[in-house]
Write an enzyme that holds these catalytic residues in place. Structure first.
Site: not given
Ligand code: 2M8
Length: 447
Positions: A184, A420
Protein backbone atom coordinates in the site's frame (compact mmCIF):
# COMPACT_ATOMS: atom_id res chain seq x y z
CA UNK A 1 7.56 -6.34 26.62
CA UNK A 2 11.02 -6.45 25.12
CA UNK A 3 11.26 -8.91 22.28
CA UNK A 4 13.99 -10.84 24.10
CA UNK A 5 11.46 -11.54 26.88
CA UNK A 6 8.94 -13.11 24.51
CA UNK A 7 8.64 -16.89 24.52
CA UNK A 8 10.33 -18.72 21.67
CA UNK A 9 8.30 -21.33 19.81
CA UNK A 10 9.87 -23.86 17.53
CA UNK A 11 9.03 -26.98 15.57
CA UNK A 12 5.87 -28.82 16.55
CA UNK A 13 4.81 -26.10 18.97
CA UNK A 14 4.94 -23.43 16.26
CA UNK A 15 3.14 -25.71 13.79
CA UNK A 16 0.31 -26.33 16.25
CA UNK A 17 -0.02 -22.62 16.96
CA UNK A 18 -0.02 -21.72 13.26
CA UNK A 19 -2.69 -24.33 12.51
CA UNK A 20 -4.77 -22.91 15.38
CA UNK A 21 -4.52 -19.41 13.87
CA UNK A 22 -5.89 -20.62 10.52
CA UNK A 23 -8.67 -22.53 12.26
CA UNK A 24 -9.63 -19.53 14.38
CA UNK A 25 -9.70 -17.21 11.34
CA UNK A 26 -11.82 -19.67 9.32
CA UNK A 27 -15.46 -18.57 9.04
CA UNK A 28 -16.41 -21.96 7.59
CA UNK A 29 -16.40 -20.71 4.01
CA UNK A 30 -13.24 -18.57 3.98
CA UNK A 31 -10.28 -17.61 6.09
CA UNK A 32 -10.22 -13.97 7.14
CA UNK A 33 -6.90 -12.26 6.29
CA UNK A 34 -6.69 -11.30 9.98
CA UNK A 35 -9.21 -11.67 12.79
CA UNK A 36 -10.06 -8.03 13.52
CA UNK A 37 -8.11 -5.81 11.18
CA UNK A 38 -8.96 -7.59 7.89
CA UNK A 39 -12.23 -9.52 8.38
CA UNK A 40 -12.74 -10.43 4.69
CA UNK A 41 -11.01 -12.57 2.07
CA UNK A 42 -8.13 -10.83 0.32
CA UNK A 43 -6.93 -12.19 -3.01
CA UNK A 44 -3.23 -12.80 -2.55
CA UNK A 45 -3.72 -13.60 1.13
CA UNK A 46 -6.17 -16.35 0.08
CA UNK A 47 -3.60 -17.86 -2.28
CA UNK A 48 -0.93 -17.92 0.42
CA UNK A 49 -3.43 -19.21 2.98
CA UNK A 50 -4.45 -22.02 0.63
CA UNK A 51 -0.84 -23.26 0.68
CA UNK A 52 -0.90 -23.33 4.47
CA UNK A 53 -4.24 -25.13 4.41
CA UNK A 54 -2.91 -27.68 1.90
CA UNK A 55 -0.57 -28.91 4.63
CA UNK A 56 -3.54 -29.56 6.91
CA UNK A 57 -6.41 -30.47 4.59
CA UNK A 58 -6.07 -30.31 0.77
CA UNK A 59 -9.85 -30.18 0.27
CA UNK A 60 -10.06 -27.10 2.47
CA UNK A 61 -7.27 -25.50 0.43
CA UNK A 62 -9.27 -26.02 -2.79
CA UNK A 63 -12.41 -24.62 -1.13
CA UNK A 64 -10.52 -21.48 -0.09
CA UNK A 65 -9.63 -20.71 -3.70
CA UNK A 66 -13.14 -21.64 -4.87
CA UNK A 67 -14.50 -18.98 -2.54
CA UNK A 68 -12.23 -16.42 -4.16
CA UNK A 69 -13.17 -17.65 -7.64
CA UNK A 70 -16.82 -16.97 -6.85
CA UNK A 71 -15.90 -13.30 -6.81
CA UNK A 72 -14.23 -13.43 -10.24
CA UNK A 73 -15.38 -10.75 -12.66
CA UNK A 74 -16.69 -11.42 -16.17
CA UNK A 75 -13.46 -9.87 -17.45
CA UNK A 76 -11.48 -12.58 -15.64
CA UNK A 77 -10.23 -10.22 -12.94
CA UNK A 78 -9.87 -11.74 -9.48
CA UNK A 79 -10.88 -8.91 -7.14
CA UNK A 80 -8.59 -7.93 -4.30
CA UNK A 81 -11.34 -8.43 -1.69
CA UNK A 82 -14.30 -10.80 -1.55
CA UNK A 83 -16.46 -9.40 1.22
CA UNK A 84 -18.02 -11.39 4.03
CA UNK A 85 -21.64 -10.16 4.00
CA UNK A 86 -21.82 -10.56 7.77
CA UNK A 87 -19.00 -8.08 8.43
CA UNK A 88 -19.78 -4.42 8.05
CA UNK A 89 -17.03 -2.61 9.90
CA UNK A 90 -14.11 -2.68 7.42
CA UNK A 91 -13.64 0.42 5.32
CA UNK A 92 -13.83 0.86 2.37
CA UNK A 93 -16.63 -1.71 2.33
CA UNK A 94 -18.71 -3.03 -0.58
CA UNK A 95 -21.03 -0.02 -0.72
CA UNK A 96 -18.12 2.31 -1.13
CA UNK A 97 -16.74 0.23 -4.01
CA UNK A 98 -20.23 -0.06 -5.50
CA UNK A 99 -18.98 -2.42 -8.22
CA UNK A 100 -22.12 -4.22 -9.35
CA UNK A 101 -23.91 -0.85 -9.18
CA UNK A 102 -21.67 0.61 -11.91
CA UNK A 103 -20.65 -2.35 -14.09
CA UNK A 104 -22.14 -5.63 -15.25
CA UNK A 105 -18.65 -7.12 -15.21
CA UNK A 106 -18.78 -7.40 -11.40
CA UNK A 107 -20.81 -10.17 -9.75
CA UNK A 108 -23.83 -9.04 -7.75
CA UNK A 109 -22.97 -11.70 -5.18
CA UNK A 110 -20.58 -12.14 -3.54
CA UNK A 111 -19.75 -8.47 -3.33
CA UNK A 112 -16.18 -7.54 -4.16
CA UNK A 113 -13.77 -4.65 -4.50
CA UNK A 114 -13.02 -3.28 -7.97
CA UNK A 115 -9.24 -3.76 -8.19
CA UNK A 116 -6.86 -6.74 -8.06
CA UNK A 117 -3.64 -7.91 -6.38
CA UNK A 118 -0.45 -9.76 -7.43
CA UNK A 119 -1.37 -12.98 -9.30
CA UNK A 120 0.26 -15.54 -7.00
CA UNK A 121 -2.66 -17.98 -7.37
CA UNK A 122 -1.30 -20.35 -10.03
CA UNK A 123 1.85 -20.70 -7.94
CA UNK A 124 -0.31 -21.65 -4.97
CA UNK A 125 -2.17 -24.22 -7.07
CA UNK A 126 1.09 -25.70 -8.32
CA UNK A 127 2.14 -26.09 -4.68
CA UNK A 128 -1.23 -27.52 -3.57
CA UNK A 129 -0.84 -30.23 -6.24
CA UNK A 130 2.70 -31.03 -5.07
CA UNK A 131 1.65 -31.16 -1.41
CA UNK A 132 -1.26 -33.48 -2.24
CA UNK A 133 1.18 -35.82 -3.96
CA UNK A 134 3.19 -35.91 -0.76
CA UNK A 135 0.10 -36.88 1.23
CA UNK A 136 -1.12 -39.83 -0.80
CA UNK A 137 -3.80 -41.07 -3.19
CA UNK A 138 -6.90 -39.68 -1.48
CA UNK A 139 -5.47 -36.15 -1.44
CA UNK A 140 -4.30 -36.50 -5.05
CA UNK A 141 -7.76 -37.62 -6.16
CA UNK A 142 -9.41 -34.70 -4.38
CA UNK A 143 -7.10 -32.12 -5.93
CA UNK A 144 -7.12 -33.70 -9.42
CA UNK A 145 -10.92 -33.61 -9.48
CA UNK A 146 -10.82 -29.91 -8.66
CA UNK A 147 -7.94 -28.91 -10.89
CA UNK A 148 -9.64 -28.55 -14.33
CA UNK A 149 -12.17 -26.04 -12.98
CA UNK A 150 -9.49 -24.09 -11.13
CA UNK A 151 -7.37 -24.06 -14.28
CA UNK A 152 -10.13 -22.39 -16.35
CA UNK A 153 -10.50 -19.71 -13.66
CA UNK A 154 -6.77 -19.07 -13.57
CA UNK A 155 -6.52 -18.98 -17.35
CA UNK A 156 -9.23 -16.28 -17.50
CA UNK A 157 -7.41 -14.36 -14.75
CA UNK A 158 -4.06 -14.45 -16.53
CA UNK A 159 -5.63 -13.52 -19.86
CA UNK A 160 -7.29 -10.55 -18.18
CA UNK A 161 -3.93 -9.29 -16.89
CA UNK A 162 -2.20 -9.79 -20.22
CA UNK A 163 -5.03 -8.11 -22.15
CA UNK A 164 -5.96 -5.22 -19.86
CA UNK A 165 -2.78 -4.53 -17.93
CA UNK A 166 -0.23 -4.81 -20.70
CA UNK A 167 -2.02 -4.15 -24.00
CA UNK A 168 1.22 -2.91 -25.60
CA UNK A 169 2.99 -6.19 -24.78
CA UNK A 170 5.83 -4.60 -22.83
CA UNK A 171 6.13 -7.51 -20.39
CA UNK A 172 5.15 -5.29 -17.46
CA UNK A 173 1.85 -5.27 -15.58
CA UNK A 174 0.28 -1.85 -14.99
CA UNK A 175 -1.63 -1.18 -11.79
CA UNK A 176 -4.44 1.33 -11.30
CA UNK A 177 -4.22 1.79 -7.53
CA UNK A 178 -1.35 1.39 -5.07
CA UNK A 179 -3.43 -1.23 -3.24
CA UNK A 180 -3.10 -3.42 -6.34
CA UNK A 181 0.60 -3.83 -5.55
CA UNK A 182 -0.29 -5.24 -2.12
CA UNK A 183 2.36 -2.87 -0.71
CA UNK A 184 0.00 0.00 0.00
CA UNK A 185 2.19 2.87 1.24
CA UNK A 186 5.52 1.67 -0.15
CA UNK A 187 7.77 4.61 -1.06
CA UNK A 188 7.60 3.13 -4.58
CA UNK A 189 4.32 5.01 -4.94
CA UNK A 190 5.17 8.34 -3.28
CA UNK A 191 5.90 10.06 -6.61
CA UNK A 192 2.72 8.93 -8.39
CA UNK A 193 0.54 9.63 -5.34
CA UNK A 194 2.01 13.10 -4.89
CA UNK A 195 0.16 14.07 -8.07
CA UNK A 196 -3.21 12.71 -6.88
CA UNK A 197 -5.45 15.54 -5.73
CA UNK A 198 -7.82 14.65 -2.92
CA UNK A 199 -11.33 14.98 -4.36
CA UNK A 200 -13.10 18.03 -2.94
CA UNK A 201 -16.31 15.98 -2.78
CA UNK A 202 -14.68 12.86 -1.31
CA UNK A 203 -17.47 11.29 0.76
CA UNK A 204 -16.53 10.93 4.44
CA UNK A 205 -15.25 7.59 5.69
CA UNK A 206 -14.02 5.98 8.90
CA UNK A 207 -10.79 3.97 8.83
CA UNK A 208 -10.56 0.67 10.62
CA UNK A 209 -6.79 0.22 10.69
CA UNK A 210 -6.07 3.15 12.99
CA UNK A 211 -8.76 1.98 15.42
CA UNK A 212 -7.34 -1.55 15.59
CA UNK A 213 -3.64 -0.64 15.48
CA UNK A 214 -3.41 2.08 18.10
CA UNK A 215 0.04 3.32 17.02
CA UNK A 216 -0.85 5.59 14.07
CA UNK A 217 2.83 5.85 13.10
CA UNK A 218 2.60 2.26 11.85
CA UNK A 219 -0.15 3.01 9.37
CA UNK A 220 -0.54 5.18 6.27
CA UNK A 221 -1.11 8.86 7.02
CA UNK A 222 -4.49 10.57 6.69
CA UNK A 223 -3.41 12.35 3.51
CA UNK A 224 -2.26 9.04 2.03
CA UNK A 225 -5.59 7.46 2.91
CA UNK A 226 -7.54 10.37 1.41
CA UNK A 227 -5.62 9.82 -1.81
CA UNK A 228 -6.29 6.06 -1.76
CA UNK A 229 -10.00 6.76 -1.39
CA UNK A 230 -9.91 9.46 -4.06
CA UNK A 231 -8.47 6.95 -6.54
CA UNK A 232 -11.18 4.44 -5.57
CA UNK A 233 -13.79 7.11 -6.22
CA UNK A 234 -12.24 7.90 -9.58
CA UNK A 235 -12.21 4.21 -10.57
CA UNK A 236 -15.84 3.84 -9.55
CA UNK A 237 -16.87 6.92 -11.52
CA UNK A 238 -15.08 5.36 -14.53
CA UNK A 239 -17.27 2.25 -14.08
CA UNK A 240 -14.13 0.17 -13.37
CA UNK A 241 -13.49 0.25 -17.10
CA UNK A 242 -9.82 -0.59 -17.63
CA UNK A 243 -9.57 1.18 -21.01
CA UNK A 244 -10.94 4.37 -19.47
CA UNK A 245 -8.56 4.12 -16.56
CA UNK A 246 -5.62 3.58 -18.90
CA UNK A 247 -6.65 6.69 -20.80
CA UNK A 248 -7.46 9.03 -17.95
CA UNK A 249 -6.72 7.44 -14.54
CA UNK A 250 -4.59 9.48 -12.18
CA UNK A 251 -2.57 6.52 -10.88
CA UNK A 252 -0.99 4.38 -13.60
CA UNK A 253 2.35 2.69 -12.96
CA UNK A 254 4.09 -0.51 -13.95
CA UNK A 255 4.60 -2.90 -11.03
CA UNK A 256 7.78 -4.89 -11.39
CA UNK A 257 6.92 -7.22 -8.50
CA UNK A 258 3.47 -8.11 -9.91
CA UNK A 259 5.09 -8.59 -13.31
CA UNK A 260 7.60 -11.07 -11.88
CA UNK A 261 4.77 -12.86 -10.11
CA UNK A 262 2.89 -13.09 -13.41
CA UNK A 263 5.98 -14.49 -15.15
CA UNK A 264 6.49 -17.20 -12.52
CA UNK A 265 2.76 -17.90 -12.25
CA UNK A 266 2.46 -18.22 -16.04
CA UNK A 267 5.20 -20.83 -15.97
CA UNK A 268 3.33 -22.67 -13.19
CA UNK A 269 0.06 -22.42 -15.11
CA UNK A 270 1.72 -23.73 -18.27
CA UNK A 271 2.84 -26.76 -16.23
CA UNK A 272 -0.71 -27.27 -14.97
CA UNK A 273 -2.04 -26.94 -18.53
CA UNK A 274 0.44 -29.58 -19.67
CA UNK A 275 -0.59 -31.96 -16.89
CA UNK A 276 -4.23 -31.57 -17.96
CA UNK A 277 -3.53 -31.90 -21.67
CA UNK A 278 -4.97 -28.40 -22.17
CA UNK A 279 -4.37 -26.52 -25.40
CA UNK A 280 -2.91 -23.29 -23.99
CA UNK A 281 0.59 -24.44 -23.02
CA UNK A 282 2.41 -22.42 -25.71
CA UNK A 283 0.36 -19.30 -24.97
CA UNK A 284 1.19 -19.49 -21.26
CA UNK A 285 4.86 -20.16 -21.89
CA UNK A 286 4.95 -17.11 -24.12
CA UNK A 287 3.44 -15.01 -21.30
CA UNK A 288 6.11 -16.30 -18.92
CA UNK A 289 8.82 -15.41 -21.38
CA UNK A 290 7.40 -11.95 -22.11
CA UNK A 291 7.04 -10.90 -18.48
CA UNK A 292 10.37 -12.42 -17.44
CA UNK A 293 12.02 -10.30 -20.12
CA UNK A 294 10.06 -7.21 -19.05
CA UNK A 295 11.19 -7.62 -15.46
CA UNK A 296 14.82 -8.25 -16.35
CA UNK A 297 14.75 -5.20 -18.61
CA UNK A 298 13.64 -2.99 -15.69
CA UNK A 299 16.89 -3.32 -13.84
CA UNK A 300 18.54 -0.01 -12.99
CA UNK A 301 22.29 -0.24 -13.48
CA UNK A 302 23.10 2.23 -10.72
CA UNK A 303 20.83 0.86 -7.97
CA UNK A 304 21.19 -2.76 -9.07
CA UNK A 305 17.44 -3.23 -8.55
CA UNK A 306 14.49 -3.54 -10.92
CA UNK A 307 12.33 -0.41 -10.91
CA UNK A 308 8.69 0.47 -11.54
CA UNK A 309 7.80 3.23 -13.98
CA UNK A 310 5.25 6.01 -13.60
CA UNK A 311 3.33 5.65 -16.87
CA UNK A 312 1.91 9.17 -16.54
CA UNK A 313 5.37 10.79 -16.62
CA UNK A 314 7.56 8.00 -18.01
CA UNK A 315 9.87 8.37 -15.01
CA UNK A 316 11.42 5.32 -13.32
CA UNK A 317 10.59 5.19 -9.60
CA UNK A 318 14.03 5.20 -8.06
CA UNK A 319 13.60 3.78 -4.57
CA UNK A 320 15.30 0.82 -2.93
CA UNK A 321 12.47 -1.49 -1.96
CA UNK A 322 12.19 -5.25 -1.76
CA UNK A 323 10.23 -5.19 -5.03
CA UNK A 324 13.52 -4.37 -6.74
CA UNK A 325 14.60 -7.99 -6.27
CA UNK A 326 11.72 -9.09 -8.54
CA UNK A 327 14.08 -10.74 -11.08
CA UNK A 328 15.08 -13.24 -8.38
CA UNK A 329 11.46 -14.41 -8.26
CA UNK A 330 11.15 -15.24 -11.94
CA UNK A 331 14.66 -15.40 -13.40
CA UNK A 332 15.64 -13.77 -16.66
CA UNK A 333 18.86 -12.02 -15.63
CA UNK A 334 22.15 -13.08 -17.18
CA UNK A 335 24.40 -15.08 -14.85
CA UNK A 336 26.64 -12.16 -13.92
CA UNK A 337 23.69 -9.82 -13.32
CA UNK A 338 21.97 -12.36 -11.09
CA UNK A 339 25.21 -12.86 -9.17
CA UNK A 340 25.42 -9.10 -8.59
CA UNK A 341 21.81 -8.96 -7.43
CA UNK A 342 22.37 -11.79 -4.94
CA UNK A 343 25.46 -9.97 -3.68
CA UNK A 344 23.36 -6.83 -3.20
CA UNK A 345 20.74 -8.84 -1.30
CA UNK A 346 23.44 -10.10 1.07
CA UNK A 347 25.11 -6.69 1.39
CA UNK A 348 24.86 -4.11 4.16
CA UNK A 349 22.13 -2.32 2.21
CA UNK A 350 19.88 -5.35 2.73
CA UNK A 351 20.04 -8.60 4.72
CA UNK A 352 23.66 -7.95 5.72
CA UNK A 353 22.74 -4.64 7.37
CA UNK A 354 24.43 -4.73 10.80
CA UNK A 355 21.39 -3.28 12.59
CA UNK A 356 18.90 -5.97 11.53
CA UNK A 357 17.57 -8.25 14.26
CA UNK A 358 17.08 -11.05 11.74
CA UNK A 359 18.63 -11.30 8.27
CA UNK A 360 15.24 -11.27 6.52
CA UNK A 361 14.12 -8.89 3.78
CA UNK A 362 12.86 -5.52 5.02
CA UNK A 363 10.27 -3.85 2.78
CA UNK A 364 12.61 -0.89 2.20
CA UNK A 365 16.41 -0.89 2.44
CA UNK A 366 17.49 0.15 5.97
CA UNK A 367 20.21 2.18 4.25
CA UNK A 368 17.72 4.17 2.14
CA UNK A 369 16.58 7.69 2.93
CA UNK A 370 12.94 6.55 2.78
CA UNK A 371 13.39 3.79 5.40
CA UNK A 372 10.93 4.00 8.33
CA UNK A 373 11.24 0.93 10.58
CA UNK A 374 7.68 0.90 11.96
CA UNK A 375 5.68 2.34 9.08
CA UNK A 376 3.88 -0.56 7.36
CA UNK A 377 5.35 -1.05 3.86
CA UNK A 378 8.05 1.63 4.35
CA UNK A 379 10.54 -0.49 6.27
CA UNK A 380 9.12 -3.29 8.40
CA UNK A 381 9.89 -6.87 7.41
CA UNK A 382 6.87 -8.86 6.24
CA UNK A 383 7.21 -12.61 6.90
CA UNK A 384 5.01 -13.38 3.91
CA UNK A 385 7.41 -11.53 1.61
CA UNK A 386 10.55 -13.30 2.82
CA UNK A 387 8.67 -16.62 2.61
CA UNK A 388 7.64 -15.87 -0.96
CA UNK A 389 11.27 -15.16 -1.91
CA UNK A 390 12.39 -18.39 -0.19
CA UNK A 391 9.71 -20.35 -2.06
CA UNK A 392 10.47 -18.81 -5.47
CA UNK A 393 14.24 -19.14 -5.04
CA UNK A 394 13.88 -22.81 -4.13
CA UNK A 395 11.49 -23.27 -7.04
CA UNK A 396 14.11 -21.78 -9.38
CA UNK A 397 16.85 -24.05 -8.06
CA UNK A 398 18.58 -21.46 -5.88
CA UNK A 399 18.48 -23.12 -2.42
CA UNK A 400 21.87 -21.53 -1.77
CA UNK A 401 20.25 -18.07 -1.76
CA UNK A 402 17.06 -19.27 -0.07
CA UNK A 403 18.62 -21.17 2.85
CA UNK A 404 19.90 -18.23 4.95
CA UNK A 405 16.61 -16.36 4.39
CA UNK A 406 14.67 -19.43 5.48
CA UNK A 407 16.68 -19.77 8.70
CA UNK A 408 16.41 -16.07 9.53
CA UNK A 409 12.67 -16.09 8.88
CA UNK A 410 12.13 -19.05 11.20
CA UNK A 411 14.02 -17.14 13.90
CA UNK A 412 11.79 -14.12 13.30
CA UNK A 413 8.63 -16.26 13.46
CA UNK A 414 9.70 -18.09 16.65
CA UNK A 415 8.31 -15.22 18.72
CA UNK A 416 5.00 -16.89 17.93
CA UNK A 417 2.42 -14.14 17.45
CA UNK A 418 2.22 -14.55 13.63
CA UNK A 419 2.44 -10.81 13.25
CA UNK A 420 1.53 -9.02 10.05
CA UNK A 421 5.00 -7.36 10.01
CA UNK A 422 8.01 -6.76 12.27
CA UNK A 423 10.20 -3.83 13.22
CA UNK A 424 13.33 -5.07 11.41
CA UNK A 425 15.91 -3.56 13.79
CA UNK A 426 14.38 -5.00 16.98
CA UNK A 427 12.23 -7.87 15.70
CA UNK A 428 9.22 -6.44 17.53
CA UNK A 429 5.94 -7.87 16.14
CA UNK A 430 3.72 -5.11 14.71
CA UNK A 431 0.36 -4.64 13.00
CA UNK A 432 -2.17 -7.41 13.38
CA UNK A 433 -1.35 -10.52 15.39
CA UNK A 434 -2.62 -13.88 14.11
CA UNK A 435 -2.35 -12.74 10.49
CA UNK A 436 -3.41 -15.70 8.35
CA UNK A 437 -0.69 -15.53 5.70
CA UNK A 438 2.01 -15.40 8.38
CA UNK A 439 0.61 -18.60 9.90
CA UNK A 440 0.53 -20.16 6.41
CA UNK A 441 4.18 -19.20 5.91
CA UNK A 442 5.15 -20.90 9.18
CA UNK A 443 3.32 -24.09 8.23
CA UNK A 444 4.92 -24.20 4.81
CA UNK A 445 8.41 -23.62 6.17
CA UNK A 446 8.10 -26.19 8.94
CA UNK A 447 6.11 -29.02 7.32
C1 2M8 B 1 -3.18 -4.58 3.30
O1 2M8 B 1 -4.07 -3.92 2.43
C2 2M8 B 1 -5.39 -3.49 2.76
C3 2M8 B 1 -5.98 -2.81 1.53
O2 2M8 B 1 -6.24 -3.75 0.57
C4 2M8 B 1 -5.50 -2.49 3.86
O3 2M8 B 1 -4.53 -1.77 4.11
O4 2M8 B 1 -6.59 -2.39 4.46
C5 2M8 B 1 -1.93 -4.95 2.46
O5 2M8 B 1 -0.88 -5.37 3.28
C6 2M8 B 1 -2.31 -6.04 1.45
O6 2M8 B 1 -1.18 -6.48 0.74
C7 2M8 B 1 -2.98 -7.22 2.13
O7 2M8 B 1 -3.42 -8.12 1.15
C8 2M8 B 1 -4.15 -6.79 3.03
C9 2M8 B 1 -4.68 -7.95 3.87
O8 2M8 B 1 -3.63 -8.62 4.52
O9 2M8 B 1 -3.74 -5.73 3.90
Amino acid sequence: TAVSDLPVHRGADLVARAAAVLRANDTGVMVRAAPTLYPHQWSWDAAFVSVGLAHLDPGRACAELDHLFRGQWRTGMLPHIVFDPGETTYSPGPDRWGCAEVTDDAPAAPRTSGICQPPVHALAVERIVALAERRGPAAVARVRAWLPGAYRRLLAWHRYLVRERDPLRTGLVAIHHGWESGMDNSPRWDGPYSRIAVLPDLPPYRRRDTRVVRDAAQRPTQLEYDRYLSVVEELRRAGYDDARTRATGGFLVTDVFASAVLAAASEALAGIARSLGAGEVAELEEHAERFRAGVAGSEDAELGLALDTDLRTGAPLRVETVAGFAPLLCGGLRTAAERDMVALLRSERWTGHPGLRHAVLPSTSPAAREFRPRAYWRGPSWPVVTWFFVWMLERRGRPDVAAPLRRALLDELAEGSFAEYHEPLTGEPLGSAAQSWTAAAALDLLL
